[in-house]
Design an enzyme around this catalytic site. Structure first.
Site, PDB file in Angstrom:
ATOM      1  N   ARG A  27       1.614  -2.539  -4.871  1.00 34.88           N
ATOM      2  CA  ARG A  27       0.854  -1.385  -4.380  1.00 34.88           C
ATOM      3  C   ARG A  27       1.464  -0.049  -4.816  1.00 34.88           C
ATOM      4  O   ARG A  27       1.408   0.931  -4.062  1.00 34.88           O
ATOM      5  CB  ARG A  27       0.756  -1.407  -2.842  1.00 34.88           C
ATOM      6  CG  ARG A  27      -0.101  -2.520  -2.287  1.00 34.88           C
ATOM      7  CD  ARG A  27      -1.578  -2.149  -2.359  1.00 34.88           C
ATOM      8  NE  ARG A  27      -2.403  -3.127  -1.677  1.00 34.88           N
ATOM      9  CZ  ARG A  27      -2.911  -2.952  -0.462  1.00 34.88           C
ATOM     10  NH1 ARG A  27      -2.699  -1.847   0.201  1.00 34.88           N
ATOM     11  NH2 ARG A  27      -3.647  -3.881   0.083  1.00 34.88           N
ATOM     12  N   ARG A  31      -1.558   5.257  -1.247  1.00 31.99           N
ATOM     13  CA  ARG A  31      -1.650   6.438  -0.379  1.00 31.99           C
ATOM     14  C   ARG A  31      -0.347   7.167  -0.111  1.00 31.99           C
ATOM     15  O   ARG A  31      -0.359   8.297   0.362  1.00 31.99           O
ATOM     16  CB  ARG A  31      -2.284   6.036   0.962  1.00 31.99           C
ATOM     17  CG  ARG A  31      -3.782   5.881   0.869  1.00 31.99           C
ATOM     18  CD  ARG A  31      -4.348   5.310   2.137  1.00 31.99           C
ATOM     19  NE  ARG A  31      -3.864   3.955   2.321  1.00 31.99           N
ATOM     20  CZ  ARG A  31      -4.266   3.133   3.287  1.00 31.99           C
ATOM     21  NH1 ARG A  31      -5.114   3.555   4.196  1.00 31.99           N
ATOM     22  NH2 ARG A  31      -3.786   1.914   3.365  1.00 31.99           N
ATOM     23  N   ARG A  40      -8.254  10.150  -5.032  1.00 35.49           N
ATOM     24  CA  ARG A  40      -9.199   9.427  -4.185  1.00 35.49           C
ATOM     25  C   ARG A  40     -10.209  10.396  -3.568  1.00 35.49           C
ATOM     26  O   ARG A  40     -11.402  10.079  -3.465  1.00 35.49           O
ATOM     27  CB  ARG A  40      -8.483   8.641  -3.092  1.00 35.49           C
ATOM     28  CG  ARG A  40      -9.429   7.639  -2.436  1.00 35.49           C
ATOM     29  CD  ARG A  40      -8.800   6.899  -1.302  1.00 35.49           C
ATOM     30  NE  ARG A  40      -8.474   7.776  -0.193  1.00 35.49           N
ATOM     31  CZ  ARG A  40      -8.167   7.364   1.017  1.00 35.49           C
ATOM     32  NH1 ARG A  40      -8.129   6.071   1.279  1.00 35.49           N
ATOM     33  NH2 ARG A  40      -7.886   8.215   1.969  1.00 35.49           N
ATOM     34  N   ASP A  77      -8.778  -4.129  -6.616  1.00 36.80           N
ATOM     35  CA  ASP A  77      -8.536  -4.787  -5.333  1.00 36.80           C
ATOM     36  C   ASP A  77      -8.838  -6.272  -5.478  1.00 36.80           C
ATOM     37  O   ASP A  77      -9.604  -6.661  -6.367  1.00 36.80           O
ATOM     38  CB  ASP A  77      -9.419  -4.183  -4.236  1.00 36.80           C
ATOM     39  CG  ASP A  77      -8.846  -4.495  -2.871  1.00 36.80           C
ATOM     40  OD1 ASP A  77      -7.918  -3.802  -2.443  1.00 36.80           O
ATOM     41  OD2 ASP A  77      -9.304  -5.462  -2.247  1.00 36.80           O
ATOM     42  N   TYR A 154     -11.190 -13.590   3.945  1.00 36.33           N
ATOM     43  CA  TYR A 154     -11.994 -12.360   4.055  1.00 36.33           C
ATOM     44  C   TYR A 154     -13.488 -12.667   4.063  1.00 36.33           C
ATOM     45  O   TYR A 154     -14.268 -12.027   4.767  1.00 36.33           O
ATOM     46  CB  TYR A 154     -11.659 -11.393   2.915  1.00 36.33           C
ATOM     47  CG  TYR A 154     -10.314 -10.720   3.088  1.00 36.33           C
ATOM     48  CD1 TYR A 154     -10.174  -9.592   3.889  1.00 36.33           C
ATOM     49  CD2 TYR A 154      -9.174 -11.238   2.480  1.00 36.33           C
ATOM     50  CE1 TYR A 154      -8.935  -8.987   4.066  1.00 36.33           C
ATOM     51  CE2 TYR A 154      -7.930 -10.642   2.651  1.00 36.33           C
ATOM     52  CZ  TYR A 154      -7.823  -9.523   3.459  1.00 36.33           C
ATOM     53  OH  TYR A 154      -6.598  -8.940   3.641  1.00 36.33           O
TER      54      TYR A 154
HETATM   55  O1  CP3 Z   1      -0.503  -2.786  -6.503  1.00 35.45           O
HETATM   56  C1  CP3 Z   1      -1.234  -1.877  -6.920  1.00 35.45           C
HETATM   57  O2  CP3 Z   1      -0.865  -0.688  -7.020  1.00 35.45           O
HETATM   58  C2  CP3 Z   1      -2.619  -2.221  -7.419  1.00 35.45           C
HETATM   59  C3  CP3 Z   1      -3.666  -2.036  -6.503  1.00 35.45           C
HETATM   60  C4  CP3 Z   1      -3.959  -3.010  -5.370  1.00 35.45           C
HETATM   61  C5  CP3 Z   1      -4.749  -2.610  -4.261  1.00 35.45           C
HETATM   62  N1  CP3 Z   1      -5.009  -3.704  -3.500  1.00 35.45           N
HETATM   63  C6  CP3 Z   1      -5.229  -1.243  -4.031  1.00 35.45           C
HETATM   64  C7  CP3 Z   1      -5.625  -0.871  -2.669  1.00 35.45           C
HETATM   65  C8  CP3 Z   1      -3.685  -4.372  -5.219  1.00 35.45           C
HETATM   66  C9  CP3 Z   1      -2.842  -5.293  -6.076  1.00 35.45           C
HETATM   67  C10 CP3 Z   1      -4.368  -4.795  -4.037  1.00 35.45           C
HETATM   68  C11 CP3 Z   1      -4.382  -6.179  -3.563  1.00 35.45           C
HETATM   69  C12 CP3 Z   1      -4.906  -6.473  -2.228  1.00 35.45           C
HETATM   70  N2  CP3 Z   1      -5.998  -5.948  -1.606  1.00 35.45           N
HETATM   71  C13 CP3 Z   1      -4.384  -7.490  -1.396  1.00 35.45           C
HETATM   72  C14 CP3 Z   1      -3.259  -8.389  -1.755  1.00 35.45           C
HETATM   73  C15 CP3 Z   1      -1.965  -7.709  -1.691  1.00 35.45           C
HETATM   74  C16 CP3 Z   1      -1.391  -7.594  -0.334  1.00 35.45           C
HETATM   75  O3  CP3 Z   1      -1.145  -6.441   0.057  1.00 35.45           O
HETATM   76  O4  CP3 Z   1      -1.157  -8.619   0.300  1.00 35.45           O
HETATM   77  C17 CP3 Z   1      -5.165  -7.514  -0.220  1.00 35.45           C
HETATM   78  C18 CP3 Z   1      -4.954  -8.422   0.971  1.00 35.45           C
HETATM   79  C19 CP3 Z   1      -6.189  -6.552  -0.370  1.00 35.45           C
HETATM   80  C20 CP3 Z   1      -7.316  -6.259   0.558  1.00 35.45           C
HETATM   81  C21 CP3 Z   1      -7.261  -4.869   1.001  1.00 35.45           C
HETATM   82  N3  CP3 Z   1      -7.585  -3.781   0.218  1.00 35.45           N
HETATM   83  C22 CP3 Z   1      -6.889  -4.387   2.280  1.00 35.45           C
HETATM   84  C23 CP3 Z   1      -6.447  -5.258   3.420  1.00 35.45           C
HETATM   85  C24 CP3 Z   1      -6.996  -2.989   2.220  1.00 35.45           C
HETATM   86  C25 CP3 Z   1      -6.770  -2.019   3.313  1.00 35.45           C
HETATM   87  C26 CP3 Z   1      -5.287  -1.960   3.488  1.00 35.45           C
HETATM   88  C27 CP3 Z   1      -4.831  -0.587   3.826  1.00 35.45           C
HETATM   89  O5  CP3 Z   1      -3.689  -0.308   3.449  1.00 35.45           O
HETATM   90  O6  CP3 Z   1      -5.603   0.164   4.449  1.00 35.45           O
HETATM   91  C28 CP3 Z   1      -7.389  -2.630   0.919  1.00 35.45           C
HETATM   92  C29 CP3 Z   1      -7.581  -1.270   0.402  1.00 35.45           C
HETATM   93  C30 CP3 Z   1      -6.676  -0.854  -0.687  1.00 35.45           C
HETATM   94  N4  CP3 Z   1      -6.456  -1.568  -1.826  1.00 35.45           N
HETATM   95  C31 CP3 Z   1      -5.947   0.367  -0.780  1.00 35.45           C
HETATM   96  C32 CP3 Z   1      -5.318   0.357  -2.027  1.00 35.45           C
HETATM   97  C33 CP3 Z   1      -4.480   1.460  -2.635  1.00 35.45           C
HETATM   98  C34 CP3 Z   1      -5.953   1.475   0.247  1.00 35.45           C
HETATM   99  C35 CP3 Z   1      -7.297   2.127   0.129  1.00 35.45           C
HETATM  100  C36 CP3 Z   1      -7.268   3.588   0.390  1.00 35.45           C
HETATM  101  O7  CP3 Z   1      -7.019   4.355  -0.556  1.00 35.45           O
HETATM  102  O8  CP3 Z   1      -7.540   3.967   1.541  1.00 35.45           O
END
Ligand code: CP3
Length: 357
Positions: A27, A31, A40, A77, A154
């Site tokens: 990640r 943010r 964003r 994602d 999910y």
């Molecule tokens: O690693 C990176 O920089 C690449 C980007 C990336 C994102 N999601 C961007 C993201 C990657 C590799 C993911 C994978 C992802 N997404 C997973 C597996 C990794 C892990 O953390 O276990 C999962 C379970 C998801 C599903 C998901 N997407 C969730 C649960 C959320 C909300 C989580 C939160 O922090 O609010 C997201 C949204 C998301 N995906 C964000 C980002 C940067 C936050 C969105 C925002 O900008 O508000």
């Protein structure tokens, strides 16, 4: 074959000699970075950020401008697949991902379309090729997907979950239904990751974020088995180079032996596992990645340095000279101080010279 200026990440995954320990952060685009929040806001919301090639490319590169990272990861994602299968992904502020539709019945599973990633997820493939171009061979680009089990949670729950009530109900009451869903997802993931590889992804990580919620036997049957199937179906070489595959089961430290048998090149570890013990278990058969507690970044620079040094001491304790990629044990949180992430990255490079220099 495209030449890479810095290929130590790929070399470490393949257990080839490296000059210093490669490091990236799960990640890493996110943010905690003010420039990410600004992009964003420009995009409007998270999904528009993923779907716009220029924005996705921009946020992928942002952490690389700040830190000496040894890999970039595609900005996207894991939930793009269920979205492309017609579930309708959306994000409600502060509530995480949600789907308009769930998949719980035999009919709903049977009606899932066959994924054609090059068409259905063309925005992801465009992002991959654009990012590869923008990287100009500086560092490799990681492509990724969720594991079938993690994606299924999910899709069945309709969003994030703590208890996995409906997914586990399916698992214990109608296991054949869950297997049909997992099988469909494994095929989808193979198609998706091979398309990413063809578009330019140079390594692959499979995020099994919820594998650790499974019981011992069920982990093998409902998660690991499908990751193994995916690995068997992936293009393992492209453009004259091997494509290393990392599997990361959060909470999976007790299953490393069976993960080795999947044919993965590397295993990701969360922070609950002892890196030194894990090295003993895998005995050089695969590389390891991880596993600093992301919350360590809430501490002082001195605390972070000390924790990174201990991690590296454990990684190289038995005289190994490679087969290790430094990372956090899970994604960097939105509350991390960007300057502390720099301390993490720089300490990995500086201190690992003691073992590799
Ligand atoms: O690693 C990176 O920089 C690449 C980007 C990336 C994102 N999601 C961007 C993201 C990657 C590799 C993911 C994978 C992802 N997404 C997973 C597996 C990794 C892990 O953390 O276990 C999962 C379970 C998801 C599903 C998901 N997407 C969730 C649960 C959320 C909300 C989580 C939160 O922090 O609010 C997201 C949204 C998301 N995906 C964000 C980002 C940067 C936050 C969105 C925002 O900008 O508000």
């Amino acid at each position: 074959m495209t030449t890479l200026k810095n290929d130590r990440f790929l070399r470490a995954l393949l257990r080839e000699p490296v000059d210093t320990t490669p490091v990236w952060m799960m990640r890493q685009a996110g943010r905690y970075l003010p420039e990410y929040r600004a992009t964003r806001a420009q995009a409007g919301d998270f999904l528009s950020l993923c779907k716009n090639t220029d924005f996705a490319c921009e946020v992928t590169l942002q952490p690389l401008r700040r830190y000496a990272l040894d890999a970039a990861i595609l900005f996207s994602d894991i939930l793009t697949i269920p979205d492309a299968l017609g579930l309708g992904l959306y994000f409600e502020t502060g509530e995480g991902p949600k789907f308009h539709k769930t998949v719980r019945t035999e009919q709903e599973i049977a009606q899932l379309p066959k994924l054609n990633s090059k068409v259905d997820l063309s925005y992801v493939m465009n992002a991959v090729s654009t990012i590869r171009g923008a990287l100009g061979g500086e560092v490799p680009l990681i492509g990724f997907s969720g594991s079938p089990w993690t994606l299924a949670t999910y899709m069945v729950e309709g969003g994030s979950s703590k208890e996995f009530r409906f997914t586990k109900q399916m698992m214990y009451a109608q296991p054949e239904l869950l297997h049909a869903l997992l099988d469909h997802l494994a095929e989808s993931v193979i198609d998706y990751l091979n398309a990413q590889i063809e578009a330019g992804a140079q390594a692959i990580q499979i995020f099994d974020s919820w594998g650790g919620a499974l019981a011992h036997r069920e982990y093998q049957e409902f998660s690991l088995q499908y990751m193994q199937k995916i690995i068997a179906g992936l293009k393992r070489e492209h453009d004259g180079r091997k494509i290393p595959v990392i599997i990361f089961t959060k909470g999976g430290g007790q299953w490393l032996e069976s993960m080795v048998a999947t044919g993965a090149d590397a295993l990701g570890l969360d922070w609950t596992t002892s890196l030194a013990d894990a090295r003993q278990v895998v005995q050089g058969r695969v590389a390891l990645q991880g596993n600093l507690d992301p919350a360590t970044l809430y501490g002082s620079a001195a605390t972070i340095e000390k924790a990174v040094k201990t991690m590296l001491d454990n990684a190289y304790r038995n005289g190994e000279k490679t087969g290790y990629v430094a990372n956090l044990g899970h994604g960097i949180t939105q509350w991390a101080d960007p300057d502390h992430a720099k301390v993490f990255v720089d300490t990995v490079h500086e201190y690992s010279a003691k073992y590799l220099g």
